[in-house]
Design a protein around this motif. Structure first.
Motif, PDB file in Angstrom:
ATOM      1  N   GLN A 222       0.829  -1.204   0.000  1.00 28.47           N
ATOM      2  CA  GLN A 222       0.000   0.000   0.000  1.00 28.47           C
ATOM      3  C   GLN A 222       0.868   1.261   0.000  1.00 28.47           C
ATOM      4  O   GLN A 222       0.594   2.226  -0.720  1.00 28.47           O
ATOM      5  CB  GLN A 222      -0.923   0.003   1.229  1.00 28.47           C
ATOM      6  CG  GLN A 222      -1.980   1.104   1.245  1.00 28.47           C
ATOM      7  CD  GLN A 222      -3.090   0.859   0.235  1.00 28.47           C
ATOM      8  OE1 GLN A 222      -3.144  -0.214  -0.386  1.00 28.47           O
ATOM      9  NE2 GLN A 222      -3.958   1.839   0.054  1.00 28.47           N
ATOM     10  N   ALA A 223       1.941   1.231   0.778  1.00 22.92           N
ATOM     11  CA  ALA A 223       2.831   2.400   0.852  1.00 22.92           C
ATOM     12  C   ALA A 223       3.491   2.656  -0.505  1.00 22.92           C
ATOM     13  O   ALA A 223       3.646   3.816  -0.927  1.00 22.92           O
ATOM     14  CB  ALA A 223       3.889   2.186   1.925  1.00 22.92           C
ATOM     15  N   LYS A 224       3.888   1.591  -1.197  1.00 20.10           N
ATOM     16  CA  LYS A 224       4.502   1.762  -2.518  1.00 20.10           C
ATOM     17  C   LYS A 224       3.504   2.341  -3.517  1.00 20.10           C
ATOM     18  O   LYS A 224       3.847   3.204  -4.335  1.00 20.10           O
ATOM     19  CB  LYS A 224       5.031   0.419  -3.027  1.00 20.10           C
ATOM     20  CG  LYS A 224       6.236  -0.110  -2.254  1.00 20.10           C
ATOM     21  CD  LYS A 224       6.618  -1.502  -2.713  1.00 20.10           C
ATOM     22  CE  LYS A 224       7.768  -2.065  -1.889  1.00 20.10           C
ATOM     23  NZ  LYS A 224       8.087  -3.458  -2.258  1.00 20.10           N
ATOM     24  N   LEU A 225       2.264   1.870  -3.456  1.00 23.60           N
ATOM     25  CA  LEU A 225       1.247   2.383  -4.369  1.00 23.60           C
ATOM     26  C   LEU A 225       0.934   3.849  -4.080  1.00 23.60           C
ATOM     27  O   LEU A 225       0.727   4.637  -5.010  1.00 23.60           O
ATOM     28  CB  LEU A 225      -0.021   1.531  -4.269  1.00 23.60           C
ATOM     29  CG  LEU A 225       0.084   0.109  -4.836  1.00 23.60           C
ATOM     30  CD1 LEU A 225      -1.155  -0.704  -4.490  1.00 23.60           C
ATOM     31  CD2 LEU A 225       0.281   0.159  -6.348  1.00 23.60           C
ATOM     32  N   VAL A 226       0.911   4.230  -2.806  1.00 24.92           N
ATOM     33  CA  VAL A 226       0.661   5.632  -2.455  1.00 24.92           C
ATOM     34  C   VAL A 226       1.751   6.526  -3.044  1.00 24.92           C
ATOM     35  O   VAL A 226       1.479   7.628  -3.534  1.00 24.92           O
ATOM     36  CB  VAL A 226       0.576   5.800  -0.923  1.00 24.92           C
ATOM     37  CG1 VAL A 226       0.609   7.276  -0.533  1.00 24.92           C
ATOM     38  CG2 VAL A 226      -0.697   5.143  -0.394  1.00 24.92           C
ATOM     39  N   ARG A 227       2.996   6.052  -3.018  1.00 33.82           N
ATOM     40  CA  ARG A 227       4.093   6.843  -3.573  1.00 33.82           C
ATOM     41  C   ARG A 227       3.968   7.006  -5.087  1.00 33.82           C
ATOM     42  O   ARG A 227       4.537   7.925  -5.675  1.00 33.82           O
ATOM     43  CB  ARG A 227       5.445   6.202  -3.230  1.00 33.82           C
ATOM     44  CG  ARG A 227       5.828   6.328  -1.764  1.00 33.82           C
ATOM     45  CD  ARG A 227       7.306   6.031  -1.557  1.00 33.82           C
ATOM     46  NE  ARG A 227       7.642   4.643  -1.793  1.00 33.82           N
ATOM     47  CZ  ARG A 227       7.610   3.686  -0.859  1.00 33.82           C
ATOM     48  NH1 ARG A 227       7.241   3.980   0.393  1.00 33.82           N
ATOM     49  NH2 ARG A 227       7.950   2.440  -1.154  1.00 33.82           N
ATOM     50  N   ARG A 236       1.711   1.156 -11.794  1.00 32.83           N
ATOM     51  CA  ARG A 236       0.799   0.015 -11.672  1.00 32.83           C
ATOM     52  C   ARG A 236      -0.648   0.478 -11.583  1.00 32.83           C
ATOM     53  O   ARG A 236      -1.559  -0.181 -12.098  1.00 32.83           O
ATOM     54  CB  ARG A 236       1.169  -0.804 -10.431  1.00 32.83           C
ATOM     55  CG  ARG A 236       2.377  -1.679 -10.611  1.00 32.83           C
ATOM     56  CD  ARG A 236       2.775  -2.347  -9.319  1.00 32.83           C
ATOM     57  NE  ARG A 236       3.376  -1.389  -8.383  1.00 32.83           N
ATOM     58  CZ  ARG A 236       3.840  -1.707  -7.177  1.00 32.83           C
ATOM     59  NH1 ARG A 236       3.740  -2.958  -6.756  1.00 32.83           N
ATOM     60  NH2 ARG A 236       4.387  -0.805  -6.399  1.00 32.83           N
ATOM     61  N   ILE A 237      -0.883   1.612 -10.930  1.00 34.85           N
ATOM     62  CA  ILE A 237      -2.255   2.128 -10.841  1.00 34.85           C
ATOM     63  C   ILE A 237      -2.767   2.481 -12.232  1.00 34.85           C
ATOM     64  O   ILE A 237      -3.927   2.216 -12.570  1.00 34.85           O
ATOM     65  CB  ILE A 237      -2.322   3.360  -9.910  1.00 34.85           C
ATOM     66  CG1 ILE A 237      -1.694   3.050  -8.556  1.00 34.85           C
ATOM     67  CG2 ILE A 237      -3.763   3.821  -9.727  1.00 34.85           C
ATOM     68  CD1 ILE A 237      -1.595   4.246  -7.627  1.00 34.85           C
ATOM     69  N   ASP A 238      -1.898   3.072 -13.058  1.00 30.05           N
ATOM     70  CA  ASP A 238      -2.304   3.423 -14.427  1.00 30.05           C
ATOM     71  C   ASP A 238      -2.682   2.180 -15.213  1.00 30.05           C
ATOM     72  O   ASP A 238      -3.668   2.183 -15.964  1.00 30.05           O
ATOM     73  CB  ASP A 238      -1.165   4.157 -15.136  1.00 30.05           C
ATOM     74  CG  ASP A 238      -0.797   5.459 -14.459  1.00 30.05           C
ATOM     75  OD1 ASP A 238      -1.710   6.134 -13.957  1.00 30.05           O
ATOM     76  OD2 ASP A 238       0.401   5.789 -14.418  1.00 30.05           O
ATOM     77  N   LEU A 271      -6.989   5.000  -3.983  1.00 27.18           N
ATOM     78  CA  LEU A 271      -5.758   5.080  -4.766  1.00 27.18           C
ATOM     79  C   LEU A 271      -6.052   5.519  -6.197  1.00 27.18           C
ATOM     80  O   LEU A 271      -5.357   6.382  -6.760  1.00 27.18           O
ATOM     81  CB  LEU A 271      -5.050   3.722  -4.795  1.00 27.18           C
ATOM     82  CG  LEU A 271      -4.270   3.305  -3.554  1.00 27.18           C
ATOM     83  CD1 LEU A 271      -3.843   1.850  -3.665  1.00 27.18           C
ATOM     84  CD2 LEU A 271      -3.038   4.196  -3.374  1.00 27.18           C
ATOM     85  N   ARG A 272      -7.076   4.922  -6.806  1.00 31.35           N
ATOM     86  CA  ARG A 272      -7.422   5.265  -8.177  1.00 31.35           C
ATOM     87  C   ARG A 272      -7.861   6.723  -8.295  1.00 31.35           C
ATOM     88  O   ARG A 272      -7.455   7.427  -9.232  1.00 31.35           O
ATOM     89  CB  ARG A 272      -8.532   4.339  -8.684  1.00 31.35           C
ATOM     90  CG  ARG A 272      -8.052   2.932  -9.069  1.00 31.35           C
ATOM     91  CD  ARG A 272      -9.259   2.012  -9.261  1.00 31.35           C
ATOM     92  NE  ARG A 272      -8.945   0.810  -9.991  1.00 31.35           N
ATOM     93  CZ  ARG A 272      -8.295  -0.234  -9.505  1.00 31.35           C
ATOM     94  NH1 ARG A 272      -7.840  -0.189  -8.245  1.00 31.35           N
ATOM     95  NH2 ARG A 272      -8.077  -1.302 -10.241  1.00 31.35           N
TER      96      ARG A 272
END
Length: 658
Positions: A222-227, A236-238, A271-272
């Motif tokens: 989760q922390a990596k995705l927030v960054r 990865r979110i894209d 996140l999205r």
């Protein structure tokens, strides 16, 4: 990750795809793993993984993320590209201590790159990998990890592999470059299934990293995705957003709150939404209604380009920092490889390395320009490596445009007098009668070499050894040939010495040529241009204090007549004397008209330029070096010293004038 089309094209050339029909992926196929390729080593492993319920490792809970870029390159006979690539992998500044990288292999910690290339002679291809674990900075030993990975790859492919690798620590994510020969342990062509290249190696690397560091926790992920939310690159979110838009009606992503939504879905939605707001600021997404979003066409390509630009800017900042220099972002100029340079670039070489994705045969140069800007330019590795300038050297980048066709005009004029036929024998007779031509043979040979280049381009026709058919529009055809040849920038080394060394030098330097030039290169009053202005004044004071210049009554400076030639002779005398102390024969200064005969032993870099050391049994001398002589290293050479350089006689009855 290498694009599926690139991998597919490469494997198709090697015959690894079973049927022509698989050249087009099935509907919905997003990667080479989805292609029905049945041939190639590793195919069984790839099919088993793709068919399993969990699929590839990146979909498995807790799996550590690893990025693997892969490419294979055709090996061409006589090409130096593989050697240049290996040399750049070992360039300065890639270890934690900032020292050159060290090649290693499966069995030795200091691998011999030349021996590896010798073994590779005749191979049809070469595989190149970059393996970068997201958490690579936490790993204890990249070398041991790479050897474990390659042992597993060998088991999956069912053959031993001949490979070398080097670890790089010059980016935020430590990574490893691996170069693999394109033959198996029996010496047969090595064909690897595309899906294994695309996913199998990443799967194995992820397994090993996860074993060493343990499964990734939910909080870590989760922390990596927030960054990633505010990053200007493809994340990865894209990718998740693109998949969702592709499956949604009208491409609209619906992120409205649902009643009874699980906590995990809430976190994912937040996140999205955060990422979509960041994309909106970049003009890549729009909210068409509350909680309903549409991605702008071309978003993926734009984000990839932004990511590449960001990596380039970091590289430029790193090069500037090593030199203790500072420049604002507005002073950065990143040149598109597909476009010719709008204007020549002259400046100090700050850095160099592999270009693009670091898998191909291009290199990048970072040049602190006299125009006050810092330039990033990519060019073919062979061209940059041939010049081989040291960091700090003064270089010029520009189109390979020769002088405005003096040789072309001579050839066209002579051919016009003889009904479109040019004869070197007639030209030689004319040249011998001209007292202004010191070496008629070399002069005419230069024209013949020009005709050979134009013949290969289809601009002229050779009838026999002494007859050439010349078209009436030769000069126009030659200009078109030069323009087509000049799309890629060429590199020239103006001085191998940095400014400080040039200021103190007893030889003829680039600074001296600037001081004496009627039309010197213009410099900006800032950045490197300002440093050059200061260096020019210090060099001027050097000449005044050494008696090579004097001040006029009006305060101007007059330099010694033939200053550059005087400085060159002075430096050659000093360097020759110093070299004579370590050699068994004395030094002799070459004079115009001398014939030089002996063994070409080595190239010597001086302030006045690069010189070839030629030795016979009684003495040695230093004469101007040119690229054409390098292939005669260790062999006997013969040359005639002229006022402007030397005319080499290399090979039987073949003169090469320089």
């Amino acid at each position: 990750m290498l694009a599926a089309t690139q991998i597919k094209r490469a494997i198709s050339r090697a015959g690894a795809l079973a049927q022509p029909s698989v050249a087009t992926p099935p509907v919905g196929a997003r990667s080479l793993a989805d292609l029905p390729a049945k041939h190639g080593r590793g195919a069984a492993f790839a099919r088993g993984r793709a068919a399993s319920p969990r699929g590839w490792s990146q979909a498995r809970p807790g799996a550590r993320r690893v990025v693997v870029k892969a490419r294979y390159v055709k090996m061409r006979a006589g090409s130096r590209a593989a050697a240049v690539h290996l040399r750049y992998l070992q360039r300065d500044g890639v270890t934690r201590e900032g020292s050159p990288g060290q090649l290693y292999s499966a069995t030795v910690d200091r691998a011999d790159g030349r021996a590896f290339l010798d073994r590779s002679e005749g191979d049809p291809r070469q595989f190149r990998l970059i393996v970068a674990a997201e958490d690579g900075a936490e790993m204890s030993d990249l070398r041991a990890f790479t050897r474990d990975l390659m042992r597993q790859v060998e088991r999956d492919l069912g053959t031993g592999l001949d490979w070398v690798a080097v670890d790089h620590f010059n980016t935020a994510h430590p990574h490893t470059h691996i170069v693999i020969r394109g033959v198996d342990e029996a010496g047969e062509n090595l064909v690897v299934a595309g899906a294994y290249l695309a996913h199998g190696i990443r799967e194995r690397a992820s397994e090993l990293v996860t074993i060493e560091l343990g499964p990734e926790s939910t909080m870590e992920r989760q922390a990596k995705l927030v960054r990633e939310i505010d990053q200007e690159r493809l994340t990865r979110i894209d990718r998740a957003l693109l998949r969702e838009a592709g499956n949604a009606a009208g491409g609209v992503i619906d992120l409205r709150t649902a009643v009874g939504e699980p906590r995990s879905d809430v976190d994912r939605r937040q996140l999205r939404i955060g990422r979509l707001h960041a994309l909106e600021r970049l003009g890549l997404a729009e909210e068409i209604a509350t909680g309903r979003w549409r991605l702008v066409p071309g978003m993926e390509e734009t984000l990839r380009a932004l990511g590449e630009r960001g990596d380039i800017i970091k590289t430029m900042h790193h090069a500037l920092t090593r030199h203790g220099a500072e420049r604002g972002a507005e002073q950065f100029a990143i040149h598109d490889l597909r476009e010719p340079l709008a204007a020549p670039i002259t400046g100090r070489l700050l850095g160099r390395g592999l270009g693009g994705d670091e898998l191909g045969d291009r290199v990048h140069l970072i040049v602190d320009g006299l125009d006050g800007r810092v330039h990033y330019v990519e060019l073919p590795a062979a061209g940059a490596d041939a010049a081989n300038p040291p960091i700090g050297a003064i270089v010029a980048l520009g189109a390979e445009r020769g002088a405005p066709g003096a040789a072309d005009r001579n050839i066209a004029d002579l051919a016009h007098r003889t009904a479109g036929i040019y004869r070197p024998a007639d030209h030689l007779a004319t040249a011998r009668a001209d007292p202004g031509i010191a070496d008629p043979e070399a002069y005419v040979e230069a024209h013949v070499r020009r005709l050979e280049a134009l013949r290969r381009a289809g601009a002229v026709q050779r009838l026999d050894a002494d007859h050439w058919r010349i078209p009436a529009d030769l000069e126009q055809r030659a200009a078109r040939h030069d323009t087509g040849r000049s799309q890629m920038p060429s590199l020239r080394v103006l001085s191998a010495l940095d400014l400080e060394t040039q200021i103190r030098s007893d030889g003829g330097t680039w600074l001296d040529r600037q001081l004496l030039a009627r039309d010197p290169v213009q410099v900006a009053q800032g950045g490197f241009g300002l440093e050059v202005e200061v260096a020019l004044e210090r060099r001027r004071q050097h000449h005044l204090s050494h008696g090579d210049a004097r001040r006029d009554a009006d305060g101007g400076v007059r330099y010694r007549r033939d200053l550059l030639a005087t400085l060159e002779r002075r430096e050659l005398a000093r360097a020759g004397g110093e070299l004579a102390t370590s050699r068994a024969v004395p030094f002799r200064m070459a004079a115009s008209g001398d014939t030089i005969r002996g063994t070409y032993c080595e190239a010597i870099q001086l302030a006045s330029g690069r010189y070839a050391l030629v030795e016979n049994g009684q003495e040695f001398t230093l004469v101007p070096w040119r690229p054409v002589i390098e292939r005669s290293l260790g062999r006997e050479v013969v040359g005639l010293v002229t006022g402007g350089g030397i005319s080499w006689q290399l090979g039987r009855d073949r003169g090469l004038g320089i």
